[in-house]
Design a protein around this motif. Structure first.
Motif, PDB file in Angstrom:
ATOM      1  N   ILE A  72       0.846  -1.190   0.000  1.00 48.11           N
ATOM      2  CA  ILE A  72       0.000   0.000   0.000  1.00 48.11           C
ATOM      3  C   ILE A  72       0.883   1.242   0.000  1.00 48.11           C
ATOM      4  O   ILE A  72       1.739   1.411   0.872  1.00 48.11           O
ATOM      5  N   GLU A  73       0.659   2.093  -0.978  1.00 43.35           N
ATOM      6  CA  GLU A  73       1.396   3.349  -1.080  1.00 43.35           C
ATOM      7  C   GLU A  73       0.730   4.394  -0.190  1.00 43.35           C
ATOM      8  O   GLU A  73      -0.486   4.583  -0.249  1.00 43.35           O
ATOM      9  N   ALA A  82      -1.395   5.083   9.008  1.00 42.69           N
ATOM     10  CA  ALA A  82      -2.204   4.479  10.072  1.00 42.69           C
ATOM     11  C   ALA A  82      -3.302   3.594   9.496  1.00 42.69           C
ATOM     12  O   ALA A  82      -3.555   2.487  10.004  1.00 42.69           O
ATOM     13  N   GLN A  83      -3.940   4.037   8.416  1.00 44.06           N
ATOM     14  CA  GLN A  83      -4.972   3.226   7.763  1.00 44.06           C
ATOM     15  C   GLN A  83      -4.368   1.951   7.178  1.00 44.06           C
ATOM     16  O   GLN A  83      -4.957   0.865   7.280  1.00 44.06           O
ATOM     17  N   ALA A  84      -3.206   2.090   6.575  1.00 43.63           N
ATOM     18  CA  ALA A  84      -2.562   0.925   5.958  1.00 43.63           C
ATOM     19  C   ALA A  84      -2.162  -0.105   7.011  1.00 43.63           C
ATOM     20  O   ALA A  84      -2.323  -1.316   6.800  1.00 43.63           O
ATOM     21  N   ILE A 136       4.362  -1.523   3.307  1.00 45.86           N
ATOM     22  CA  ILE A 136       3.864  -0.156   3.210  1.00 45.86           C
ATOM     23  C   ILE A 136       4.933   0.690   2.531  1.00 45.86           C
ATOM     24  O   ILE A 136       6.094   0.686   2.947  1.00 45.86           O
ATOM     25  N   MET A 137       4.512   1.407   1.472  1.00 46.56           N
ATOM     26  CA  MET A 137       5.428   2.295   0.765  1.00 46.56           C
ATOM     27  C   MET A 137       5.224   3.722   1.241  1.00 46.56           C
ATOM     28  O   MET A 137       4.092   4.215   1.279  1.00 46.56           O
ATOM     29  N   VAL A 189       5.172   1.976  11.978  1.00 44.75           N
ATOM     30  CA  VAL A 189       4.927   0.666  11.363  1.00 44.75           C
ATOM     31  C   VAL A 189       5.437  -0.444  12.284  1.00 44.75           C
ATOM     32  O   VAL A 189       6.623  -0.459  12.643  1.00 44.75           O
ATOM     33  N   PRO A 190       4.582  -1.389  12.646  1.00 49.39           N
ATOM     34  CA  PRO A 190       5.006  -2.450  13.570  1.00 49.39           C
ATOM     35  C   PRO A 190       5.857  -3.503  12.878  1.00 49.39           C
ATOM     36  O   PRO A 190       5.870  -3.622  11.645  1.00 49.39           O
TER      37      PRO A 190
END
Length: 298
Positions: free
Chosen positions: A210-211, A219-221, A229-230, A246-247
């Motif tokens: 997800i870009e 946060a949504q991604a 996540i990009m 990002v976890p």
């Protein structure tokens, strides 16, 4: 002697595309009427492929053999390689010699050099980018910014330079870019549409990236638990904040207008990957020459 890395990469679809590119290159040149007028079928030449600049990272040398095979002349030629793909070679090094019919080598010369110079240029630029990331955990990714018909050879050249291939085609990893997200109405809606397309069978779906353009999108991604996540075109401070969000378990990639001067600073922030289109679309051709010498006739 074959190159194991070359043979591993160029199988199946990748080999088919490479052969088609070689055939097209030979067809573009047509018959070499000049050489056919000057040389007899029994005249032979020795061709030496020589590096003409310092510190070239070689890529595409085994293509010389494939060019001769597509011409139906491999059995009439002798090849010797003095470097392998991925080697960094000095100026004036002879990386290969070819001995064969003069008419064959004169027609093959430009096709072989076009591939070798272009792919070695990509490998050399890739190696410089990888060196800029040295000491960090960040790995260099290529992109789909490749010449039509040459994606597989160009991505192979990235491997020779120490980079990592990313998305050979659109189906290898599903990527939500800004246009998908905007059309769907947001990241959650885009993911819902994807789940619907796969009838809820997420296990059969390729990995998802997800870009994200903002921290809100990050946060949504995260809530969607994608593979990656990009972080797209973020400034350094926003990038740092996003990476902290990002976890573990979700990969991170930095992308968007990255030049070689920025790589060390990006690597210091610790993303898993950084993607750089410049290593393919802006690589300068490496300089090789093919020197010919007559060796008599059969």
């Amino acid at each position: 002697m074959t190159d194991p890395r070359f043979e591993r990469f160029f199988t199946g679809k990748a080999r088919d595309f490479l052969i088609r590119a070689i055939n097209l290159a030979l067809d573009e040149d047509g018959p070499d009427l000049t050489s056919m007028a000057v040389f007899s079928p029994t005249d032979r030449l020795t061709a030496s492929i020589v590096a003409k600049e310092e510190a070239i990272v070689v890529a595409g040398l085994p293509i010389a053999r494939l060019v001769l095979e597509r011409m139906g002349q491999a059995e009439n030629c002798e090849l010797a390689f003095f470097a392998a793909d991925g080697d960094r070679v000095p100026d004036r090094l002879v990386v290969a010699t070819l001995v064969g019919p003069a008419i064959t080598l004169l027609k093959a010369e430009r096709v072989i050099l076009n591939f070798l110079c272009h792919l070695s240029g990509i490998a050399t630029k890739t190696a410089a980018a990888v060196a800029a990331l040295a000491g960090s955990k960040t790995r260099l990714l290529d992109t789909r910014k490749t010449l039509p018909g040459l994606r597989y050879p160009e991505k192979y050249a990235v491997l020779c330079g120490g980079g990592v291939n990313h998305r050979i085609d659109l189906a290898e990893m599903l990527m939500f870019k800004d246009n998908h997200i905007d059309r769907a109405g947001g990241i959650p809606q885009a993911m819902a549409a994807l789940r619907k397309a796969y009838h809820g069978r997420m296990e059969s779906m390729p990995p998802v990236e997800i870009e994200c353009r903002t921290l809100a999108e990050v946060a949504q991604a995260i809530a969607e638990a994608p593979r990656r996540i990009m972080l797209d075109n973020m400034d350094r401070d926003t990038m740092r904040q996003a990476l902290a969000m990002v976890p573990a378990g979700i990969e991170t990639e930095v992308s968007g207008g990255v030049d070689l001067d920025a790589l060390a600073g990006i690597g210091a922030l610790g993303p898993d990957f950084v993607s750089v289109g410049r290593i393919t679309h802006s690589a300068k051709s490496a300089d090789f020459s093919l020197l010919l010498k007559e060796t008599g006739a059969l």
